[in-house]
Design an enzyme around this catalytic site. Structure first.
Site, short mmCIF file in Angstrom:
data_model
loop_
_atom_site.label_atom_id
_atom_site.label_comp_id
_atom_site.label_asym_id
_atom_site.label_seq_id
_atom_site.Cartn_x
_atom_site.Cartn_y
_atom_site.Cartn_z
N LEU A 110 -1.38 0.53 3.21
CA LEU A 110 -1.77 1.49 4.11
C LEU A 110 -1.86 0.58 5.50
O LEU A 110 -2.18 -0.47 5.29
CB LEU A 110 -3.37 1.49 3.45
CG LEU A 110 -4.33 2.55 4.27
CD1 LEU A 110 -3.70 3.85 3.97
CD2 LEU A 110 -5.80 2.44 3.52
N ASP A 111 -1.48 1.54 6.36
CA ASP A 111 -1.23 0.58 7.77
C ASP A 111 -2.37 -0.03 8.14
O ASP A 111 -3.67 0.23 7.87
CB ASP A 111 -1.09 1.53 8.82
CG ASP A 111 0.29 2.63 8.67
OD1 ASP A 111 1.14 1.75 7.84
OD2 ASP A 111 0.47 3.41 9.11
N PRO A 112 -2.23 -1.41 8.85
CA PRO A 112 -3.35 -2.02 9.17
C PRO A 112 -4.63 -1.19 9.94
O PRO A 112 -5.79 -1.58 9.91
CB PRO A 112 -2.95 -2.96 10.34
CG PRO A 112 -1.58 -3.29 9.43
CD PRO A 112 -1.03 -1.83 9.03
N ALA A 114 -5.29 2.09 9.64
CA ALA A 114 -6.10 2.80 8.64
C ALA A 114 -7.09 2.06 7.84
O ALA A 114 -7.05 1.06 7.64
CB ALA A 114 -4.89 3.75 7.97
#
Length: 295
Positions: free
Chosen positions: A41-43, A45
């Site tokens: 999960l992107d930082p 997000a």
């Protein structure tokens, strides 16, 4: 023989840290060595991250097949180089009305083609795309097909579109926001992203990372049930055959009623034994537990 700790952690990841930061924190708090994620999960997000522990790390490919649900907040009128809030604004555009957005969002349902963002972890000739983008090099990223099972608008106020997407793995919600804005003759970037579910693992049941402890480890039995993988309990005779990797095709067991399914076996005392691919009733082992205690 020391038992291998296996299972799952259902974690709420806050914005500002990476999925690997989550793993490092859990390792430090629990002293468990072997773990991995079920999808990063992107930082920027936040939301659900499922951490696979011990032998359950072998389920990574299975998790890639599960649908995921996200809630996104796209700010219209601006576009950033990263397509999210972490980038710099590179374009401004007129704002669309909600009628235009509703009309165009319908085209994103079903199988669609999208190009991953330049600032993504996709490999381009052996190099991460974001590494090239940071050097000012436009990465040559190929388009791919993804599936959008549903996409719905929650609200549109103050230039912010609040929407929810259930999609296949590998879908970039940033790209959906960008492509939707282009269809509306506008621009947008993803200001916020929340992952709400991975299959039947849901954010409501996740534990905050700063509160995590070994007591929050989800057992293989509970986790596999959550994954809708059929669970079968066998007697000691069959359990012994399983831990020795012997052929199960001729066994008169209930699993034969589940052709073309991944199934799991446990001892009568809830100890995990094996994961099996029952394609064409052939009972091919995916992996057998390293633990040899069937009691």
């Amino acid at each position: 023989m020391t038992k291998t700790v296996s299972g799952f952690f259902s974690i709420y990841k806050p914005s500002g840290i990476s999925t690997y930061d989550v793993i490092r924190t859990i390792k430090k708090k629990t002293n468990i060595k072997k773990m991995g994620h079920s999808g990063t999960l992107d930082p920027f997000a936040e939301g659900l991250v499922v951490i696979l522990v011990g032998q359950m790390t072998r389920l990574f490919d299975f998790f890639l097949q599960l649908p995921k649900t996200y809630r996104g907040f796209a700010e219209f009128g601006k576009r950033t180089d990263s397509l999210d809030i972490t980038g710099k604004v590179i374009e401004t555009a007129p704002l669309p009305d909600i009628t235009t957005i509703k009309k165009n969002i319908e085209s994103f349902k079903g199988i669609i083609t999208q190009r991953p963002p330049a600032y993504s972890a996709v490999h381009v000739n052996g190099v991460r795309a974001y590494e090239l983008a940071r050097k000012g090099i436009e990465p040559d990223i190929k388009e791919k097909n993804v599936t959008i099972y549903s996409i719905d608008i929650n609200d549109f106020q103050n230039n912010i579109l609040d929407f929810e997407v259930t999609c296949s793995s590998g879908t970039y919600i940033r790209t959906i926001a960008d492509d939707l804005a282009k269809k509306c003759n506008s621009a947008a970037y993803l200001a916020k992203l929340i992952r709400k579910s991975i299959g039947r693992f849901v954010l409501d049941n996740a534990v905050e990372i700063d509160k995590i402890s070994i007591e929050h480890l989800i057992s293989p039995l509970e986790g596999l049930n959550t994954l809708d993988i059929p669970v079968f309990f066998v007697d000691d005779e069959i359990a012994n055959k399983i831990i020795k990797g012997k052929n199960l095709i001729v066994e008169n067991i209930a699993a034969n009623n589940y052709p073309n399914k991944i199934i799991s076996f446990f001892t009568k005392n809830n100890n995990f034994l094996a994961l099996v691919d029952n394609q064409n009733l052939m009972m091919q082992y995916i992996f057998v537990s390293a633990n040899r205690d069937i009691s």
